[in-house]
Design a protein around this motif. Structure first.
Motif, PDB file in Angstrom:
ATOM      1  N   ILE A  91      19.668   9.817  25.012  1.00 35.40           N
ATOM      2  CA  ILE A  91      18.883  10.638  24.053  1.00 35.40           C
ATOM      3  C   ILE A  91      17.646  11.161  24.787  1.00 35.40           C
ATOM      4  CG2 ILE A  91      17.557  10.638  21.906  1.00 35.40           C
ATOM      5  CD1 ILE A  91      19.384   8.413  20.894  1.00 35.40           C
ATOM      6  N   LEU A  92      17.324  12.466  24.551  1.00 35.02           N
ATOM      7  CA  LEU A  92      16.173  13.141  25.184  1.00 35.02           C
ATOM      8  C   LEU A  92      15.219  13.638  24.093  1.00 35.02           C
ATOM      9  CD1 LEU A  92      15.032  14.085  27.935  1.00 35.02           C
ATOM     10  CD2 LEU A  92      16.159  16.292  27.509  1.00 35.02           C
ATOM     11  N   THR A  93      13.952  13.308  24.192  1.00 35.85           N
ATOM     12  CA  THR A  93      12.912  13.758  23.243  1.00 35.85           C
ATOM     13  C   THR A  93      11.717  14.288  24.030  1.00 35.85           C
ATOM     14  OG1 THR A  93      11.904  11.560  23.123  1.00 35.85           O
ATOM     15  CG2 THR A  93      13.590  12.076  21.476  1.00 35.85           C
ATOM     16  N   PHE A 101      15.647  22.284  26.467  1.00 36.20           N
ATOM     17  CA  PHE A 101      16.381  21.342  27.320  1.00 36.20           C
ATOM     18  C   PHE A 101      17.399  20.586  26.458  1.00 36.20           C
ATOM     19  CE2 PHE A 101      12.067  21.788  29.019  1.00 36.20           C
ATOM     20  CZ  PHE A 101      12.341  22.307  30.265  1.00 36.20           C
ATOM     21  N   VAL A 102      18.640  20.525  26.940  1.00 34.87           N
ATOM     22  CA  VAL A 102      19.723  19.809  26.250  1.00 34.87           C
ATOM     23  C   VAL A 102      20.294  18.764  27.205  1.00 34.87           C
ATOM     24  CG1 VAL A 102      20.272  21.706  24.717  1.00 34.87           C
ATOM     25  CG2 VAL A 102      21.388  21.575  26.933  1.00 34.87           C
ATOM     26  N   ILE A 103      20.768  17.681  26.644  1.00 38.59           N
ATOM     27  CA  ILE A 103      21.318  16.583  27.441  1.00 38.59           C
ATOM     28  C   ILE A 103      22.724  16.246  26.939  1.00 38.59           C
ATOM     29  CG2 ILE A 103      20.238  14.845  25.977  1.00 38.59           C
ATOM     30  CD1 ILE A 103      19.901  13.101  28.468  1.00 38.59           C
ATOM     31  N   ASP A 104      23.581  15.945  27.876  1.00 41.00           N
ATOM     32  CA  ASP A 104      24.914  15.448  27.523  1.00 41.00           C
ATOM     33  C   ASP A 104      24.769  13.966  27.238  1.00 41.00           C
ATOM     34  OD1 ASP A 104      27.559  14.556  27.391  1.00 41.00           O
ATOM     35  OD2 ASP A 104      28.218  16.044  28.873  1.00 41.00           O
ATOM     36  N   GLU A 105      24.979  13.595  25.956  1.00 38.66           N
ATOM     37  CA  GLU A 105      24.702  12.228  25.562  1.00 38.66           C
ATOM     38  C   GLU A 105      25.662  11.227  26.182  1.00 38.66           C
ATOM     39  OE1 GLU A 105      27.189  12.317  21.339  1.00 38.66           O
ATOM     40  OE2 GLU A 105      24.994  12.248  21.317  1.00 38.66           O
ATOM     41  N   LEU A 123       4.373  23.250  32.246  1.00 44.17           N
ATOM     42  CA  LEU A 123       4.716  21.824  32.386  1.00 44.17           C
ATOM     43  C   LEU A 123       5.246  21.312  31.065  1.00 44.17           C
ATOM     44  CD1 LEU A 123       2.755  19.161  34.300  1.00 44.17           C
ATOM     45  CD2 LEU A 123       3.266  18.721  31.906  1.00 44.17           C
ATOM     46  N   TYR A 124       6.350  20.514  31.166  1.00 47.23           N
ATOM     47  CA  TYR A 124       6.966  19.923  29.989  1.00 47.23           C
ATOM     48  C   TYR A 124       7.060  18.413  30.198  1.00 47.23           C
ATOM     49  CZ  TYR A 124       8.375  24.688  28.867  1.00 47.23           C
ATOM     50  OH  TYR A 124       8.378  26.023  28.583  1.00 47.23           O
ATOM     51  N   VAL A 125       6.702  17.635  29.190  1.00 53.19           N
ATOM     52  CA  VAL A 125       6.756  16.178  29.227  1.00 53.19           C
ATOM     53  C   VAL A 125       7.862  15.737  28.275  1.00 53.19           C
ATOM     54  CG1 VAL A 125       5.500  14.031  28.857  1.00 53.19           C
ATOM     55  CG2 VAL A 125       4.318  16.039  29.779  1.00 53.19           C
ATOM     56  N   LEU A 126       8.844  14.977  28.812  1.00 55.03           N
ATOM     57  CA  LEU A 126       9.962  14.521  27.992  1.00 55.03           C
ATOM     58  C   LEU A 126      10.114  13.005  28.122  1.00 55.03           C
ATOM     59  CD1 LEU A 126      11.053  17.446  29.486  1.00 55.03           C
ATOM     60  CD2 LEU A 126      12.687  17.139  27.606  1.00 55.03           C
ATOM     61  N   ARG A 127      10.849  12.433  27.177  1.00 55.59           N
ATOM     62  CA  ARG A 127      11.119  10.990  27.148  1.00 55.59           C
ATOM     63  C   ARG A 127      12.624  10.775  27.003  1.00 55.59           C
ATOM     64  NH1 ARG A 127       6.690  12.062  24.363  1.00 55.59           N
ATOM     65  NH2 ARG A 127       7.911  12.431  22.475  1.00 55.59           N
ATOM     66  N   ALA A 128      13.123   9.769  27.735  1.00 51.64           N
ATOM     67  CA  ALA A 128      14.568   9.472  27.741  1.00 51.64           C
ATOM     68  C   ALA A 128      14.801   8.007  27.414  1.00 51.64           C
ATOM     69  CB  ALA A 128      15.168   9.804  29.114  1.00 51.64           C
ATOM     70  N   GLU A 140      17.752   0.158  27.690  1.00 52.18           N
ATOM     71  CA  GLU A 140      16.644   0.336  28.630  1.00 52.18           C
ATOM     72  C   GLU A 140      15.401   0.759  27.826  1.00 52.18           C
ATOM     73  OE1 GLU A 140      16.582  -0.318  31.698  1.00 52.18           O
ATOM     74  OE2 GLU A 140      18.690  -0.556  32.221  1.00 52.18           O
ATOM     75  N   PRO A 141      14.220   0.381  28.269  1.00 56.24           N
ATOM     76  CA  PRO A 141      13.009   0.868  27.590  1.00 56.24           C
ATOM     77  C   PRO A 141      12.863   2.391  27.738  1.00 56.24           C
ATOM     78  CG  PRO A 141      12.528  -1.030  28.968  1.00 56.24           C
ATOM     79  CD  PRO A 141      13.915  -0.610  29.323  1.00 56.24           C
ATOM     80  N   GLU A 142      12.264   3.023  26.759  1.00 56.74           N
ATOM     81  CA  GLU A 142      12.064   4.476  26.799  1.00 56.74           C
ATOM     82  C   GLU A 142      11.129   4.828  27.950  1.00 56.74           C
ATOM     83  OE1 GLU A 142      11.494   7.593  23.315  1.00 56.74           O
ATOM     84  OE2 GLU A 142       9.619   6.569  23.805  1.00 56.74           O
ATOM     85  N   SER A 143      11.520   5.841  28.711  1.00 52.85           N
ATOM     86  CA  SER A 143      10.735   6.262  29.873  1.00 52.85           C
ATOM     87  C   SER A 143      10.373   7.741  29.749  1.00 52.85           C
ATOM     88  CB  SER A 143      11.525   6.007  31.161  1.00 52.85           C
ATOM     89  OG  SER A 143      11.827   4.640  31.307  1.00 52.85           O
ATOM     90  N   GLU A 144       9.323   8.128  30.466  1.00 44.54           N
ATOM     91  CA  GLU A 144       8.764   9.486  30.383  1.00 44.54           C
ATOM     92  C   GLU A 144       8.881  10.166  31.736  1.00 44.54           C
ATOM     93  OE1 GLU A 144       5.130  10.561  27.837  1.00 44.54           O
ATOM     94  OE2 GLU A 144       4.373  10.459  29.903  1.00 44.54           O
ATOM     95  N   PHE A 145       9.235  11.441  31.746  1.00 39.79           N
ATOM     96  CA  PHE A 145       9.309  12.205  32.995  1.00 39.79           C
ATOM     97  C   PHE A 145       8.812  13.623  32.713  1.00 39.79           C
ATOM     98  CE2 PHE A 145      13.293  12.849  30.878  1.00 39.79           C
ATOM     99  CZ  PHE A 145      13.628  14.171  31.101  1.00 39.79           C
ATOM    100  N   ILE A 146       8.550  14.369  33.797  1.00 42.43           N
ATOM    101  CA  ILE A 146       7.906  15.683  33.744  1.00 42.43           C
ATOM    102  C   ILE A 146       8.802  16.716  34.386  1.00 42.43           C
ATOM    103  CG2 ILE A 146       5.922  17.045  34.516  1.00 42.43           C
ATOM    104  CD1 ILE A 146       4.294  14.480  34.510  1.00 42.43           C
ATOM    105  N   ILE A 147       8.831  17.903  33.778  1.00 41.89           N
ATOM    106  CA  ILE A 147       9.523  19.059  34.353  1.00 41.89           C
ATOM    107  C   ILE A 147       8.469  20.141  34.580  1.00 41.89           C
ATOM    108  CG2 ILE A 147      11.262  20.841  33.995  1.00 41.89           C
ATOM    109  CD1 ILE A 147      12.773  18.900  32.226  1.00 41.89           C
TER     110      ILE A 147
END
Length: 789
Positions: A91-93, A101-105, A123-128, A140-147
């Motif tokens: 899941i991507l938020t 941005f779309v993710i293949d679940e 800049l975009y900040v997303l959480r996976a 897994e714990p929710e993590s944050e990454f940047i595009i």
């Protein structure tokens, strides 16, 4: 042992170092995230190890404005818990998740669904997170990454204004700054040369130049003249990529105006001007206009004209018209063809605001010659003065000559002149003038107090030509003669306190005089000669045209005298001396200890000083109650039926008849003979009373004749005494009205009602001797016996 690894931006990861390690699996982009499995294994059955799952993230980078046919691949999310059996769901938020941005679940692949623009968002900040499909719990714990979006040169430089307006003074030197233009580029200035702007000039050379880095426009030619060209249009270009080939560019237009400086002197278009003027032209009349041209504008073109020299410098003047910058030649003095026929002037035109920087170019003025010809005409008479002032005493006799005016014909023919007074200025016809010699004389008496000035107009006309006439004002001042006596300036409300002491000032009086002596007023105050020494008051002359009234005795009494009349003799010091007598009315009043007036009415003495307001109100109520009782008693008495004197018709006594007739008043001369009152000196003969008299039993008493014009008061008292002592008078009082009071008599009551106040009562016993007809009256007035009955 636990080790922390910190990556750039907000992406972080952590891991445990164990004895066994699984290498990263990379796919596609080198920055793709990967999972690392750290597990617990057993070595020879001797050591037990714990496995820890975790994420390791890096930044993702995408180029903006992607134009490919497929969606742009971003990266892949993966965890070592994913066995590939489809039990996990990715899941991507965050920013743009699901839209941009779309993710293949199932696989965790991330794609960019739309074209991105760095200028909109860089800049975009997303959480996976990964979720177990069966349990719904996160593995897994929710993590944050940047595009981050990488910039491309897709924006041209833009100027802050589409059109600039600037100005620069003419004759400016090379390199003079005019204006600075600014262009901005929306591309990323930290990434390449996409936002590096360079300025250049496309239009406006060789007059102007532009600094390639700052965008400042400067002059490129020296001594540019506004008179030759005033407006310039400059086109400036701003190009990015440092101005290199392939860079994007934008342009703007700059309108530059050369402002004026005073670098040109005025110049007359011709050297000589010619004008004509009749000799009778009025002063200030414009004769013509001259103009010096100046190519400058505004205050730099303002010109001032002046007469430099010439034989007509005193006869003419030049005025500058500020609106048209023209010089107007006007007449300064009266022209006379017989004296001079031609005048020559030199007129200068100069700038009013010269610029010192350009004085080396020459004098900023020009000169022209003006010639004026005087034309001869038939002129009207001219008076010897501009106006006449005549002073005359107000007591001058009618027909006296008070002054003279003179006029002459300025023409060579020298026609005869006649004089007249403009009757519109002398409506009352107080003055007249001799038509031949101009002598002014009076027709009526003069009065300075009513009209101190007379302003008339005298007309002088040529006898041979009535159209040629002149007018002159004559101011006649009426001089004062001491013909009015001074008098008190006002009516003074003066009072003196009953407890006043001698020498106390009670009033200061001043006077007024209609006259106006040249040395000013001076008045004197004295007692009248008939009463040189007043025992009550003293008149003190203050020597300043005022007088003080001082008390002369100790205390005054309102009972003895409530008002004093003080005559004051007032006279002036002019010739002839005028005087008058003013009477000052002084009232005696009750005052407090400080001298403040409390009451001046004599009736106030009746009231006790100690009565309070409540006591006065009680007394007033008692008086009102008594008046009401008297009115009620009178009304009841009027309604009561009177008992008749005649009880029976057979009664032998006379009937008393009551009449309600009031008579005809003073004009009714039939009831009484009033001739005696109108002429007291007339002798009275033996006349019986006009009312009903009883039978003559006693001798009729005759009245004393009036041989002289005695006082009416004595006459009334004598008549009253006669009526009181007359036994034949009826038993009732009669009210007689007399129309004559005599000379200067103060008559009191004319009624005989005061007969009741006699010292002794009258004796009515004789009524019993009159017979049975007067028995009733004898019983009423017969004395003690009647009272006892």
């Amino acid at each position: 042992m636990r080790t922390y690894h910190c990556l750039s931006l907000f992406i972080w990861t952590y891991m445990y170092h164990t004895t066994d390690a699984i290498p990263f699996q990379e796919k596609g982009n080198s920055d793709l995230p990967s999972g690392r499995i750290v597990g617990l294994t057993q070595d020879d059955g001797k050591m037990l190890h714990r496995t820890k799952r975790g994420w390791m993230w890096n930044q993702f980078f995408l180029l903006e404005e992607y134009t490919g046919t497929d969606t742009q691949y971003v990266g892949k999310l993966h965890t070592d818990q994913d066995k590939g059996d489809g039990n996990l769901k990715y899941i991507l938020t965050g920013d743009g998740a699901g839209s941009l941005f779309v993710i293949d679940e199932n696989t965790g692949d991330i794609h960019a669904a739309k074209k991105l623009d760095r200028e909109e968002k860089s800049l975009y900040v997303l959480r996976a997170k990964a979720i177990d499909r069966k349990t719904g719990r996160q593995v897994e714990p929710e993590s944050e990454f940047i595009i981050k979006i990488h910039d491309i040169n897709d924006n041209e430089p833009k100027f802050t204004k589409d059109l600039y307006t600037a100005s620069v003074p003419e004759m400016s030197g090379v390199g003079t700054s005019v204006i600075q233009v600014t262009a901005t580029d929306a591309d990323d200035a930290n990434y390449g040369n996409s936002a590096k702007v360079v300025y250049s000039i496309l239009q406006g050379q060789p007059y102007f130049s532009v600094d390639p880095e700052s965008g400042i426009i400067k002059t490129a030619l020296p001594d540019m003249s506004r008179e030759n060209r005033e407006q310039y249009q400059v086109v400036i270009q701003a190009k990015d990529m440092g101005g290199q080939m392939g860079g994007l560019s934008g342009t703007t237009t700059v309108n530059i105006t050369l402002t004026d400086v005073n670098n040109n002197p005025p110049r007359f278009p011709q050297s000589t001007y010619q004008f004509h003027s009749p000799e009778s032209v009025p002063l200030g009349t414009p004769l013509g206009r001259i103009k010096a041209n100046d190519p400058d504008v505004g205050e730099n073109a303002e010109v001032e004209y002046s007469i430099a020299e010439g034989d007509g410098a005193d006869m003419f003047d030049v005025i500058t018209d500020k609106d048209t910058q023209e010089g107007i030649i006007t007449v300064k003095q009266n022209l006379d063809f017989e004296n001079k026929m031609l005048y020559t002037l030199k007129v200068d035109a100069s700038n009013t605001h010269p610029d010192p920087r350009f004085l080396h170019l020459g004098p900023f003025k020009d000169t022209a010659v003006v010639k004026i010809s005087v034309e001869d005409i038939d002129e009207p008479p001219v008076f010897s003065k501009v106006f006449y002032l005549i002073e005359v005493d107000e007591d001058v006799k009618e027909g006296s000559i008070i002054g003279q005016v003179t006029a002459y014909d300025p023409d060579a023919v020298n026609n005869l002149i006649k004089y007249s007074v403009d009757r519109h200025t002398d409506m009352d016809r107080i003055f007249s003038i001799h038509s031949e010699n101009g002598s002014i004389f009076t027709l009526k008496p003069l009065d300075r107090e009513s009209t101190p000035w007379h302003n008339i107009t005298v007309t002088a006309t040529e006898i041979n030509n009535s159209k040629q006439s002149s007018h002159i004002p004559v101011f006649i001042r009426i001089l004062d003669i001491n013909d009015h006596a001074p008098e008190l300036a006002m009516y003074y409300e003066t009072f003196v306190c009953e407890n006043a002491k001698p020498g106390q000032l009670i009033q200061t009086v001043s006077v007024m005089d209609k006259d106006d002596p040249p040395r000013g007023h001076k008045f004197f105050f004295e007692p009248v000669p008939e009463f040189p020494l007043n025992p009550n008051f003293t008149i003190v002359d203050n020597k300043d045209n005022t007088a003080g009234i001082m008390t002369r005795k100790d205390g005054y009494s309102r009972n003895k005298m409530s008002t004093y009349l003080l005559p004051i003799l007032i006279f002036d010091n002019d010739y002839p001396i005028q005087s008058s007598t003013g009477t000052l009315t002084i009232r005696v009043c009750a005052c407090d200890n400080q001298g403040n007036m409390q009451s001046c009415n004599a009736e106030a003495l009746v009231l006790s000083a100690g009565l309070s307001t409540g006591a006065l109100i009680a007394i007033l109520l008692c008086v009102i109650i008594l008046l009401v009782l008297v009115v009620l008693f009178a009304a009841l008495k009027r309604q009561r039926k009177k008992e008749p004197l005649i009880i029976s018709k057979d009664d032998v006594r006379d009937n008393i008849v009551t009449y309600n007739d009031e008579g005809g008043g003073e004009e009714d001369t039939q009831a009484f003979d009033i001739g005696t009152l109108r002429n007291p000196e007339a002798r009275e003969d033996s006349k019986l009373r006009r009312d009903v008299m009883p039978e003559t039993i006693f001798q009729i008493r005759r009245t004393v004749p009036l041989w002289e014009n005695i006082d009416v008061q004595d006459f009334i008292h004598r008549r009253l005494k006669e009526n009181d002592s007359d036994p034949s008078a009826p038993p009732y009082d009669s009210l007689a009205t007399y129309a004559y009071e005599g000379n200067d008599s103060i008559a009191d009551s004319l009624s005989s009602l005061e007969s009741l106040t006699a010292d002794c009562n009258q004796d009515y016993d004789y009524l019993s001797d009159w017979g049975p007809r007067f028995k009733k009256l004898a019983d009423m007035y017969g004395g003690d016996d009647s009272d006892r009955d």
